[in-house]
Motif scaffolding. Structure first.
Motif, PDB file in Angstrom:
ATOM      1  N   ALA A 293      58.779   8.631  53.169  1.00  0.00           N
ATOM      2  CA  ALA A 293      59.764   7.554  53.177  1.00  0.00           C
ATOM      3  C   ALA A 293      59.231   6.280  52.558  1.00  0.00           C
ATOM      4  O   ALA A 293      59.989   5.482  52.000  1.00  0.00           O
ATOM      5  CB  ALA A 293      60.236   7.297  54.603  1.00  0.00           C
ATOM      6  N   ASP A 294      57.882   6.053  52.682  1.00  0.00           N
ATOM      7  CA  ASP A 294      57.310   4.819  52.161  1.00  0.00           C
ATOM      8  C   ASP A 294      56.841   4.961  50.715  1.00  0.00           C
ATOM      9  O   ASP A 294      56.285   4.033  50.130  1.00  0.00           O
ATOM     10  CB  ASP A 294      56.146   4.359  53.036  1.00  0.00           C
ATOM     11  CG  ASP A 294      55.066   5.434  53.164  1.00  0.00           C
ATOM     12  OD1 ASP A 294      55.318   6.563  52.689  1.00  0.00           O
ATOM     13  OD2 ASP A 294      54.010   5.133  53.735  1.00  0.00           O
ATOM     14  N   ALA A 295      57.071   6.137  50.131  1.00  0.00           N
ATOM     15  CA  ALA A 295      56.677   6.345  48.742  1.00  0.00           C
ATOM     16  C   ALA A 295      57.697   5.700  47.806  1.00  0.00           C
ATOM     17  O   ALA A 295      58.855   5.485  48.175  1.00  0.00           O
ATOM     18  CB  ALA A 295      56.570   7.839  48.456  1.00  0.00           C
ATOM     19  N   PRO A 296      57.308   5.365  46.583  1.00  0.00           N
ATOM     20  CA  PRO A 296      58.238   4.729  45.633  1.00  0.00           C
ATOM     21  C   PRO A 296      59.474   5.597  45.387  1.00  0.00           C
ATOM     22  O   PRO A 296      59.405   6.828  45.358  1.00  0.00           O
ATOM     23  CB  PRO A 296      57.404   4.589  44.357  1.00  0.00           C
ATOM     24  CG  PRO A 296      55.989   4.626  44.820  1.00  0.00           C
ATOM     25  CD  PRO A 296      55.966   5.546  46.001  1.00  0.00           C
ATOM     26  N   LYS A 297      60.607   4.931  45.181  1.00  0.00           N
ATOM     27  CA  LYS A 297      61.851   5.643  44.868  1.00  0.00           C
ATOM     28  C   LYS A 297      61.729   6.279  43.492  1.00  0.00           C
ATOM     29  O   LYS A 297      61.208   5.681  42.550  1.00  0.00           O
ATOM     30  CB  LYS A 297      63.027   4.670  44.885  1.00  0.00           C
ATOM     31  CG  LYS A 297      64.363   5.302  44.575  1.00  0.00           C
ATOM     32  CD  LYS A 297      65.471   4.258  44.630  1.00  0.00           C
ATOM     33  CE  LYS A 297      66.803   4.866  44.268  1.00  0.00           C
ATOM     34  NZ  LYS A 297      67.892   3.858  44.302  1.00  0.00           N
ATOM     35  N   ARG A 307      67.008  11.012  49.859  1.00  0.00           N
ATOM     36  CA  ARG A 307      65.950  11.609  50.667  1.00  0.00           C
ATOM     37  C   ARG A 307      66.574  12.410  51.803  1.00  0.00           C
ATOM     38  O   ARG A 307      67.281  11.849  52.641  1.00  0.00           O
ATOM     39  CB  ARG A 307      65.039  10.528  51.247  1.00  0.00           C
ATOM     40  CG  ARG A 307      64.180   9.774  50.224  1.00  0.00           C
ATOM     41  CD  ARG A 307      63.229   8.820  50.942  1.00  0.00           C
ATOM     42  NE  ARG A 307      62.330   8.134  50.020  1.00  0.00           N
ATOM     43  CZ  ARG A 307      62.606   6.965  49.429  1.00  0.00           C
ATOM     44  NH1 ARG A 307      63.780   6.393  49.664  1.00  0.00           N
ATOM     45  NH2 ARG A 307      61.737   6.404  48.624  1.00  0.00           N
ATOM     46  N   LEU A 308      66.301  13.694  51.840  1.00  0.00           N
ATOM     47  CA  LEU A 308      66.790  14.546  52.915  1.00  0.00           C
ATOM     48  C   LEU A 308      65.750  14.562  54.042  1.00  0.00           C
ATOM     49  O   LEU A 308      64.603  14.112  53.862  1.00  0.00           O
ATOM     50  CB  LEU A 308      67.035  15.950  52.376  1.00  0.00           C
ATOM     51  CG  LEU A 308      68.091  16.044  51.252  1.00  0.00           C
ATOM     52  CD1 LEU A 308      68.200  17.477  50.759  1.00  0.00           C
ATOM     53  CD2 LEU A 308      69.440  15.540  51.720  1.00  0.00           C
TER      54      LEU A 308
END
Length: 451
Positions: A293-297, A307-308
Protein backbone atom coordinates in the motif's frame (compact mmCIF):
# COMPACT_ATOMS: atom_id res chain seq x y z
CA UNK A 1 -47.28 62.57 -27.98
CA UNK A 2 -43.62 61.53 -27.87
CA UNK A 3 -42.42 60.85 -24.33
CA UNK A 4 -45.82 60.06 -22.86
CA UNK A 5 -45.47 57.53 -20.00
CA UNK A 6 -47.49 54.35 -20.03
CA UNK A 7 -50.52 53.73 -17.85
CA UNK A 8 -50.22 51.98 -14.51
CA UNK A 9 -52.83 49.25 -14.87
CA UNK A 10 -51.60 45.80 -15.91
CA UNK A 11 -53.87 45.83 -18.96
CA UNK A 12 -52.07 48.96 -20.20
CA UNK A 13 -48.56 47.45 -20.17
CA UNK A 14 -47.37 47.25 -23.76
CA UNK A 15 -44.98 44.40 -22.91
CA UNK A 16 -47.87 42.11 -21.92
CA UNK A 17 -47.60 38.76 -23.67
CA UNK A 18 -50.40 36.80 -25.29
CA UNK A 19 -51.80 34.08 -23.03
CA UNK A 20 -50.26 31.35 -25.25
CA UNK A 21 -46.89 33.03 -25.85
CA UNK A 22 -44.92 31.30 -23.07
CA UNK A 23 -46.25 27.86 -23.99
CA UNK A 24 -45.36 28.28 -27.65
CA UNK A 25 -42.01 29.87 -26.86
CA UNK A 26 -41.01 26.80 -24.80
CA UNK A 27 -41.45 24.71 -27.95
CA UNK A 28 -39.54 27.23 -30.04
CA UNK A 29 -36.71 27.09 -27.51
CA UNK A 30 -36.24 23.37 -28.26
CA UNK A 31 -36.06 24.06 -31.98
CA UNK A 32 -33.65 26.97 -31.42
CA UNK A 33 -31.43 24.94 -29.07
CA UNK A 34 -30.58 22.20 -31.56
CA UNK A 35 -29.43 24.63 -34.24
CA UNK A 36 -25.82 24.28 -33.05
CA UNK A 37 -23.63 22.72 -30.36
CA UNK A 38 -23.13 26.09 -28.67
CA UNK A 39 -26.84 26.80 -28.34
CA UNK A 40 -27.73 23.35 -26.98
CA UNK A 41 -24.90 23.54 -24.44
CA UNK A 42 -26.29 26.84 -23.19
CA UNK A 43 -29.40 24.91 -22.13
CA UNK A 44 -27.21 22.81 -19.76
CA UNK A 45 -29.36 20.44 -17.66
CA UNK A 46 -32.51 21.27 -19.63
CA UNK A 47 -31.16 19.28 -22.58
CA UNK A 48 -28.40 17.26 -20.91
CA UNK A 49 -29.57 15.98 -17.49
CA UNK A 50 -27.00 15.51 -14.75
CA UNK A 51 -26.47 11.99 -13.42
CA UNK A 52 -27.51 11.49 -9.76
CA UNK A 53 -23.96 10.71 -8.56
CA UNK A 54 -22.22 13.10 -10.96
CA UNK A 55 -20.36 16.02 -9.36
CA UNK A 56 -20.20 19.47 -10.94
CA UNK A 57 -16.73 19.04 -12.42
CA UNK A 58 -17.64 15.73 -14.04
CA UNK A 59 -20.86 17.16 -15.44
CA UNK A 60 -19.15 20.28 -16.82
CA UNK A 61 -16.54 18.10 -18.51
CA UNK A 62 -19.27 15.96 -20.08
CA UNK A 63 -21.23 19.07 -21.14
CA UNK A 64 -18.08 20.53 -22.68
CA UNK A 65 -17.53 17.44 -24.82
CA UNK A 66 -21.18 16.89 -25.87
CA UNK A 67 -21.84 17.80 -29.49
CA UNK A 68 -24.81 17.93 -31.83
CA UNK A 69 -24.86 17.04 -35.52
CA UNK A 70 -27.24 19.77 -36.69
CA UNK A 71 -29.41 17.28 -38.57
CA UNK A 72 -32.60 19.27 -38.02
CA UNK A 73 -30.91 22.52 -39.02
CA UNK A 74 -29.74 20.75 -42.16
CA UNK A 75 -33.30 19.59 -42.70
CA UNK A 76 -34.46 23.20 -42.79
CA UNK A 77 -31.93 23.86 -45.56
CA UNK A 78 -33.13 20.81 -47.51
CA UNK A 79 -36.81 21.76 -47.24
CA UNK A 80 -36.17 25.41 -48.00
CA UNK A 81 -34.12 24.39 -51.01
CA UNK A 82 -37.02 22.27 -52.27
CA UNK A 83 -39.40 25.24 -52.10
CA UNK A 84 -36.83 27.63 -53.63
CA UNK A 85 -35.64 25.14 -56.25
CA UNK A 86 -35.51 28.02 -58.73
CA UNK A 87 -36.04 31.76 -58.43
CA UNK A 88 -39.60 32.96 -57.84
CA UNK A 89 -41.37 34.01 -61.03
CA UNK A 90 -42.33 37.68 -60.49
CA UNK A 91 -43.24 38.46 -64.09
CA UNK A 92 -46.89 39.02 -63.09
CA UNK A 93 -46.09 41.47 -60.27
CA UNK A 94 -47.35 45.02 -60.92
CA UNK A 95 -44.86 47.05 -62.96
CA UNK A 96 -44.89 49.84 -60.33
CA UNK A 97 -43.60 47.41 -57.67
CA UNK A 98 -41.05 45.65 -59.88
CA UNK A 99 -38.23 48.22 -59.33
CA UNK A 100 -38.36 47.60 -55.55
CA UNK A 101 -37.81 43.84 -55.84
CA UNK A 102 -34.05 44.22 -56.24
CA UNK A 103 -33.91 45.79 -52.76
CA UNK A 104 -37.15 44.76 -51.09
CA UNK A 105 -36.03 45.47 -47.50
CA UNK A 106 -34.04 48.68 -48.09
CA UNK A 107 -31.03 46.72 -46.79
CA UNK A 108 -29.82 45.50 -50.16
CA UNK A 109 -31.57 42.11 -50.15
CA UNK A 110 -33.42 41.05 -53.27
CA UNK A 111 -36.96 39.69 -53.23
CA UNK A 112 -35.78 36.08 -53.63
CA UNK A 113 -33.16 36.31 -50.87
CA UNK A 114 -35.56 37.99 -48.46
CA UNK A 115 -38.34 35.49 -49.17
CA UNK A 116 -36.02 32.52 -48.69
CA UNK A 117 -34.89 33.91 -45.33
CA UNK A 118 -38.50 34.57 -44.34
CA UNK A 119 -39.52 31.01 -45.19
CA UNK A 120 -36.58 29.54 -43.27
CA UNK A 121 -37.55 31.72 -40.28
CA UNK A 122 -41.10 30.32 -40.42
CA UNK A 123 -39.79 26.92 -39.31
CA UNK A 124 -39.89 28.45 -35.82
CA UNK A 125 -43.67 28.08 -36.19
CA UNK A 126 -44.28 31.21 -38.23
CA UNK A 127 -42.58 34.42 -39.27
CA UNK A 128 -43.93 37.90 -39.95
CA UNK A 129 -43.34 40.41 -42.72
CA UNK A 130 -44.05 44.02 -41.75
CA UNK A 131 -44.45 46.46 -44.61
CA UNK A 132 -43.26 49.91 -43.58
CA UNK A 133 -42.69 53.32 -45.14
CA UNK A 134 -39.94 55.84 -44.27
CA UNK A 135 -41.20 58.87 -42.37
CA UNK A 136 -40.77 62.15 -44.24
CA UNK A 137 -39.83 65.39 -42.48
CA UNK A 138 -42.23 67.21 -44.81
CA UNK A 139 -45.44 65.41 -45.71
CA UNK A 140 -45.45 64.68 -49.47
CA UNK A 141 -48.49 65.88 -51.34
CA UNK A 142 -48.50 63.26 -54.10
CA UNK A 143 -47.16 59.84 -55.08
CA UNK A 144 -44.72 61.54 -57.45
CA UNK A 145 -43.41 63.67 -54.59
CA UNK A 146 -43.02 60.53 -52.48
CA UNK A 147 -40.87 58.93 -55.16
CA UNK A 148 -38.79 62.12 -55.55
CA UNK A 149 -38.05 62.10 -51.81
CA UNK A 150 -37.10 58.41 -51.95
CA UNK A 151 -40.22 57.45 -50.06
CA UNK A 152 -40.98 53.84 -50.83
CA UNK A 153 -42.49 50.91 -48.94
CA UNK A 154 -40.06 48.28 -47.73
CA UNK A 155 -40.30 44.93 -45.92
CA UNK A 156 -39.03 43.97 -42.48
CA UNK A 157 -38.71 40.39 -41.23
CA UNK A 158 -39.65 39.37 -37.67
CA UNK A 159 -39.19 35.99 -36.01
CA UNK A 160 -41.94 34.25 -34.06
CA UNK A 161 -40.33 35.06 -30.69
CA UNK A 162 -40.55 38.78 -31.53
CA UNK A 163 -44.35 38.68 -31.87
CA UNK A 164 -45.37 38.86 -28.21
CA UNK A 165 -49.04 39.75 -28.47
CA UNK A 166 -51.86 39.72 -30.99
CA UNK A 167 -55.63 39.76 -31.25
CA UNK A 168 -58.08 38.96 -34.04
CA UNK A 169 -61.62 40.12 -34.63
CA UNK A 170 -64.42 39.30 -37.05
CA UNK A 171 -64.87 42.09 -39.59
CA UNK A 172 -68.42 43.45 -39.13
CA UNK A 173 -68.95 43.79 -42.89
CA UNK A 174 -67.09 40.93 -44.56
CA UNK A 175 -67.38 38.61 -41.51
CA UNK A 176 -63.80 37.54 -42.18
CA UNK A 177 -61.16 36.99 -39.48
CA UNK A 178 -59.04 40.13 -39.29
CA UNK A 179 -55.93 41.05 -37.33
CA UNK A 180 -56.92 43.75 -34.83
CA UNK A 181 -53.74 44.13 -32.75
CA UNK A 182 -50.13 42.99 -32.95
CA UNK A 183 -47.12 43.87 -30.77
CA UNK A 184 -43.49 43.30 -31.77
CA UNK A 185 -40.58 43.31 -29.34
CA UNK A 186 -37.43 44.83 -30.80
CA UNK A 187 -34.01 44.66 -29.12
CA UNK A 188 -31.21 46.60 -30.79
CA UNK A 189 -27.84 48.11 -29.82
CA UNK A 190 -27.43 51.87 -29.57
CA UNK A 191 -24.30 53.96 -28.94
CA UNK A 192 -23.45 54.51 -25.29
CA UNK A 193 -20.60 56.96 -25.36
CA UNK A 194 -17.87 56.94 -27.99
CA UNK A 195 -16.72 53.34 -27.77
CA UNK A 196 -19.53 51.34 -26.23
CA UNK A 197 -23.11 50.45 -26.86
CA UNK A 198 -26.10 49.18 -24.92
CA UNK A 199 -29.19 47.18 -25.80
CA UNK A 200 -32.45 49.09 -26.03
CA UNK A 201 -35.82 47.33 -25.99
CA UNK A 202 -38.73 48.78 -27.89
CA UNK A 203 -42.28 47.65 -28.60
CA UNK A 204 -43.84 48.36 -32.00
CA UNK A 205 -47.64 48.26 -31.95
CA UNK A 206 -50.19 48.17 -34.77
CA UNK A 207 -53.95 48.31 -34.15
CA UNK A 208 -57.16 49.03 -36.01
CA UNK A 209 -58.81 52.31 -35.12
CA UNK A 210 -61.84 53.96 -36.75
CA UNK A 211 -61.31 52.49 -40.19
CA UNK A 212 -57.56 53.15 -40.21
CA UNK A 213 -54.42 51.56 -38.80
CA UNK A 214 -52.85 53.12 -35.73
CA UNK A 215 -49.24 52.56 -34.74
CA UNK A 216 -47.13 53.27 -31.66
CA UNK A 217 -43.47 52.88 -30.77
CA UNK A 218 -42.64 52.43 -27.08
CA UNK A 219 -39.20 52.37 -25.43
CA UNK A 220 -38.51 50.39 -22.29
CA UNK A 221 -37.39 52.73 -19.52
CA UNK A 222 -34.47 51.12 -17.69
CA UNK A 223 -34.25 54.05 -15.27
CA UNK A 224 -37.67 53.44 -13.75
CA UNK A 225 -37.60 53.61 -9.91
CA UNK A 226 -37.61 50.42 -7.82
CA UNK A 227 -37.12 48.26 -10.90
CA UNK A 228 -40.76 48.79 -11.92
CA UNK A 229 -41.96 48.04 -15.44
CA UNK A 230 -42.13 51.32 -17.34
CA UNK A 231 -42.28 52.25 -21.00
CA UNK A 232 -42.23 55.60 -22.73
CA UNK A 233 -44.14 56.37 -25.92
CA UNK A 234 -41.58 57.63 -28.47
CA UNK A 235 -43.81 58.08 -31.50
CA UNK A 236 -47.24 57.26 -32.87
CA UNK A 237 -49.50 57.94 -35.82
CA UNK A 238 -51.95 56.47 -38.30
CA UNK A 239 -51.73 54.82 -41.69
CA UNK A 240 -54.32 55.16 -44.41
CA UNK A 241 -54.61 51.41 -44.82
CA UNK A 242 -57.64 49.11 -44.52
CA UNK A 243 -55.66 46.43 -42.63
CA UNK A 244 -52.62 46.13 -40.40
CA UNK A 245 -49.52 45.91 -42.68
CA UNK A 246 -48.36 42.51 -41.47
CA UNK A 247 -48.25 39.26 -43.45
CA UNK A 248 -47.75 36.05 -41.46
CA UNK A 249 -46.05 33.04 -43.04
CA UNK A 250 -47.96 30.37 -41.14
CA UNK A 251 -50.20 31.00 -38.15
CA UNK A 252 -49.28 32.61 -34.83
CA UNK A 253 -50.47 29.48 -33.02
CA UNK A 254 -48.38 27.03 -35.06
CA UNK A 255 -45.75 24.82 -33.41
CA UNK A 256 -42.25 24.76 -34.90
CA UNK A 257 -42.45 22.84 -38.16
CA UNK A 258 -39.77 20.31 -37.17
CA UNK A 259 -40.61 20.04 -33.47
CA UNK A 260 -40.71 16.22 -33.53
CA UNK A 261 -37.34 16.10 -35.29
CA UNK A 262 -35.93 18.63 -32.79
CA UNK A 263 -36.94 16.50 -29.80
CA UNK A 264 -35.50 13.40 -31.45
CA UNK A 265 -32.20 15.20 -31.97
CA UNK A 266 -32.13 16.18 -28.28
CA UNK A 267 -32.60 12.51 -27.44
CA UNK A 268 -29.70 11.56 -29.74
CA UNK A 269 -27.60 14.29 -28.11
CA UNK A 270 -28.28 12.85 -24.65
CA UNK A 271 -27.66 9.24 -25.66
CA UNK A 272 -24.43 10.14 -27.44
CA UNK A 273 -23.18 11.86 -24.30
CA UNK A 274 -23.99 8.72 -22.29
CA UNK A 275 -22.16 6.64 -24.88
CA UNK A 276 -19.08 8.85 -24.51
CA UNK A 277 -19.14 8.32 -20.74
CA UNK A 278 -19.44 4.55 -21.07
CA UNK A 279 -16.67 4.51 -23.65
CA UNK A 280 -14.43 6.51 -21.31
CA UNK A 281 -15.17 4.25 -18.34
CA UNK A 282 -14.48 1.16 -20.45
CA UNK A 283 -10.79 1.95 -20.86
CA UNK A 284 -8.67 -0.96 -19.45
CA UNK A 285 -7.46 -0.22 -15.89
CA UNK A 286 -4.26 -1.72 -14.42
CA UNK A 287 -4.71 -3.63 -11.14
CA UNK A 288 -2.47 -5.32 -8.62
CA UNK A 289 -3.08 -7.77 -5.82
CA UNK A 290 -0.61 -7.90 -2.93
CA UNK A 291 1.23 -4.77 -4.04
CA UNK A 292 2.34 -2.82 -0.90
CA UNK A 293 0.00 0.00 0.00
CA UNK A 294 2.90 2.37 0.72
CA UNK A 295 4.62 1.63 -2.59
CA UNK A 296 4.49 4.22 -5.41
CA UNK A 297 1.35 4.24 -7.57
CA UNK A 298 1.85 2.52 -10.90
CA UNK A 299 0.78 4.77 -13.77
CA UNK A 300 0.08 2.39 -16.59
CA UNK A 301 -2.62 2.18 -19.27
CA UNK A 302 -5.32 4.70 -18.41
CA UNK A 303 -3.18 6.07 -15.58
CA UNK A 304 -5.42 4.44 -12.97
CA UNK A 305 -4.07 1.89 -10.54
CA UNK A 306 -6.54 -0.24 -8.58
CA UNK A 307 -5.15 -2.04 -5.50
CA UNK A 308 -7.04 -5.22 -4.64
CA UNK A 309 -6.89 -6.89 -1.18
CA UNK A 310 -3.43 -8.15 -0.17
CA UNK A 311 -2.32 -11.72 -0.80
CA UNK A 312 0.87 -13.73 -0.32
CA UNK A 313 1.96 -13.07 -3.89
CA UNK A 314 1.78 -10.00 -6.08
CA UNK A 315 -0.54 -10.50 -9.00
CA UNK A 316 -1.05 -7.97 -11.81
CA UNK A 317 -3.49 -7.58 -14.67
CA UNK A 318 -6.05 -5.33 -16.39
CA UNK A 319 -9.77 -4.94 -15.72
CA UNK A 320 -12.43 -3.40 -17.97
CA UNK A 321 -16.16 -2.72 -17.85
CA UNK A 322 -18.08 -5.14 -20.06
CA UNK A 323 -18.71 -3.26 -23.29
CA UNK A 324 -21.10 -5.77 -24.80
CA UNK A 325 -23.88 -3.17 -24.89
CA UNK A 326 -21.81 -0.54 -26.68
CA UNK A 327 -22.79 -1.54 -30.19
CA UNK A 328 -26.45 -1.69 -29.23
CA UNK A 329 -26.40 1.88 -27.85
CA UNK A 330 -24.35 3.06 -30.80
CA UNK A 331 -26.90 1.50 -33.14
CA UNK A 332 -29.76 3.21 -31.29
CA UNK A 333 -28.09 6.62 -31.70
CA UNK A 334 -27.48 6.02 -35.40
CA UNK A 335 -31.07 4.83 -35.79
CA UNK A 336 -32.47 8.05 -34.29
CA UNK A 337 -30.33 10.20 -36.57
CA UNK A 338 -31.27 8.19 -39.65
CA UNK A 339 -34.94 8.45 -38.72
CA UNK A 340 -34.71 12.25 -38.52
CA UNK A 341 -33.10 12.37 -41.97
CA UNK A 342 -35.68 9.99 -43.40
CA UNK A 343 -38.57 12.15 -42.11
CA UNK A 344 -37.11 15.22 -43.81
CA UNK A 345 -36.41 13.38 -47.06
CA UNK A 346 -39.90 11.92 -47.01
CA UNK A 347 -41.34 15.44 -46.84
CA UNK A 348 -39.58 16.37 -50.06
CA UNK A 349 -40.30 13.07 -51.82
CA UNK A 350 -44.00 13.14 -50.94
CA UNK A 351 -44.33 16.76 -52.05
CA UNK A 352 -42.74 15.93 -55.40
CA UNK A 353 -44.99 12.87 -55.83
CA UNK A 354 -48.16 14.75 -54.90
CA UNK A 355 -47.19 17.98 -56.62
CA UNK A 356 -46.35 16.32 -59.94
CA UNK A 357 -48.74 14.15 -61.88
CA UNK A 358 -52.09 14.26 -63.57
CA UNK A 359 -54.38 14.56 -60.56
CA UNK A 360 -52.56 15.17 -57.28
CA UNK A 361 -54.39 15.60 -54.00
CA UNK A 362 -54.95 19.15 -52.87
CA UNK A 363 -52.81 20.24 -49.94
CA UNK A 364 -55.83 20.19 -47.64
CA UNK A 365 -56.85 16.67 -48.70
CA UNK A 366 -53.31 15.41 -48.20
CA UNK A 367 -53.13 16.82 -44.69
CA UNK A 368 -56.52 15.33 -43.78
CA UNK A 369 -55.42 11.91 -45.05
CA UNK A 370 -52.20 11.86 -43.06
CA UNK A 371 -50.94 14.87 -41.16
CA UNK A 372 -47.54 13.29 -40.64
CA UNK A 373 -46.79 12.87 -44.34
CA UNK A 374 -45.30 15.39 -46.58
CA UNK A 375 -48.03 17.14 -48.29
CA UNK A 376 -47.06 19.33 -45.34
CA UNK A 377 -44.32 20.85 -47.49
CA UNK A 378 -46.89 21.74 -50.15
CA UNK A 379 -49.07 23.35 -47.45
CA UNK A 380 -46.10 25.36 -46.17
CA UNK A 381 -45.27 26.50 -49.70
CA UNK A 382 -48.90 27.57 -50.21
CA UNK A 383 -48.76 29.53 -46.94
CA UNK A 384 -45.60 31.24 -48.17
CA UNK A 385 -47.19 32.16 -51.50
CA UNK A 386 -50.30 33.56 -49.77
CA UNK A 387 -48.20 35.64 -47.37
CA UNK A 388 -45.95 37.04 -50.09
CA UNK A 389 -48.86 38.01 -52.31
CA UNK A 390 -50.60 39.64 -49.33
CA UNK A 391 -47.38 41.56 -48.54
CA UNK A 392 -47.28 42.71 -52.17
CA UNK A 393 -50.90 43.83 -51.87
CA UNK A 394 -50.06 45.91 -48.79
CA UNK A 395 -47.08 47.33 -50.67
CA UNK A 396 -49.51 48.30 -53.42
CA UNK A 397 -51.78 50.05 -50.89
CA UNK A 398 -48.86 52.18 -49.72
CA UNK A 399 -48.25 53.11 -53.35
CA UNK A 400 -51.86 54.02 -54.01
CA UNK A 401 -52.71 50.90 -56.00
CA UNK A 402 -56.17 49.46 -55.56
CA UNK A 403 -57.16 46.05 -54.25
CA UNK A 404 -55.85 43.07 -56.25
CA UNK A 405 -53.58 45.32 -58.29
CA UNK A 406 -50.22 44.16 -56.93
CA UNK A 407 -50.11 41.04 -59.07
CA UNK A 408 -49.11 37.48 -58.25
CA UNK A 409 -46.06 35.26 -58.00
CA UNK A 410 -45.26 31.69 -58.99
CA UNK A 411 -43.06 29.60 -56.71
CA UNK A 412 -40.58 27.50 -58.64
CA UNK A 413 -40.58 24.55 -56.24
CA UNK A 414 -38.94 21.20 -56.79
CA UNK A 415 -42.28 19.60 -57.58
CA UNK A 416 -43.32 22.47 -59.86
CA UNK A 417 -40.12 22.12 -61.87
CA UNK A 418 -40.48 18.31 -61.87
CA UNK A 419 -44.01 18.64 -63.26
CA UNK A 420 -42.81 21.08 -65.94
CA UNK A 421 -40.10 18.63 -67.01
CA UNK A 422 -42.60 15.75 -66.99
CA UNK A 423 -45.00 17.78 -69.11
CA UNK A 424 -42.19 18.86 -71.44
CA UNK A 425 -41.11 15.24 -71.90
CA UNK A 426 -44.72 14.22 -72.53
CA UNK A 427 -45.15 16.99 -75.11
CA UNK A 428 -41.91 16.00 -76.82
CA UNK A 429 -42.98 12.37 -76.93
CA UNK A 430 -46.38 13.38 -78.31
CA UNK A 431 -44.69 15.33 -81.10
CA UNK A 432 -42.50 12.32 -81.90
CA UNK A 433 -45.51 10.02 -81.94
CA UNK A 434 -47.36 12.42 -84.20
CA UNK A 435 -44.38 12.69 -86.55
CA UNK A 436 -44.10 8.90 -86.64
CA UNK A 437 -47.80 8.55 -87.44
CA UNK A 438 -47.49 11.12 -90.21
CA UNK A 439 -44.39 9.40 -91.62
CA UNK A 440 -46.13 6.03 -91.60
CA UNK A 441 -49.16 7.53 -93.32
CA UNK A 442 -46.96 9.16 -95.94
CA UNK A 443 -45.22 5.86 -96.71
CA UNK A 444 -48.54 4.10 -96.99
CA UNK A 445 -49.79 6.76 -99.35
CA UNK A 446 -46.68 6.48 -101.51
CA UNK A 447 -47.10 2.71 -101.67
CA UNK A 448 -50.63 3.03 -102.96
CA UNK A 449 -49.58 5.58 -105.58
CA UNK A 450 -46.71 3.36 -106.78
CA UNK A 451 -49.06 0.39 -107.13
Amino acid sequence: MGGKPQGNTMSDIVSNQHSTYSKQQAKRDVFAAIQSTDTVREGTTLYLPRYPAEDANEYNARLGSATIDGITAGGVDVLTGAVFFDEIDVSKVNASIQPFLENIDNQGNSFNVFCRDAFAASFDGFSAIVIDMPKAEVQPQSLEEERTQGMRPYWRLYNAKDVINWRYRTDPVSKQRQLELVVFKEVSPEPNGRFADKEITRYRVFFLTEGMVGWELWRQDTQAPNGAEANVLEANGTLALPEIPVAFIGDVMDDPKLLVESRLEVKAYQKESSFDVIEYLSIPVFWTKGYPADAPKLGLGAGTHVRLPDSQFVDIGYCQIDSAGHESLKGTIAGIKDYIRSRVNEMVDTAVQQGAGAAPDTATEAVIKDRDKQARLIVWADELKDALEYALQITGWFMGLGDDKAGEIILRTKWTVAEEKRQEAADTQALRDQAEIQATAAKASQGKTGG
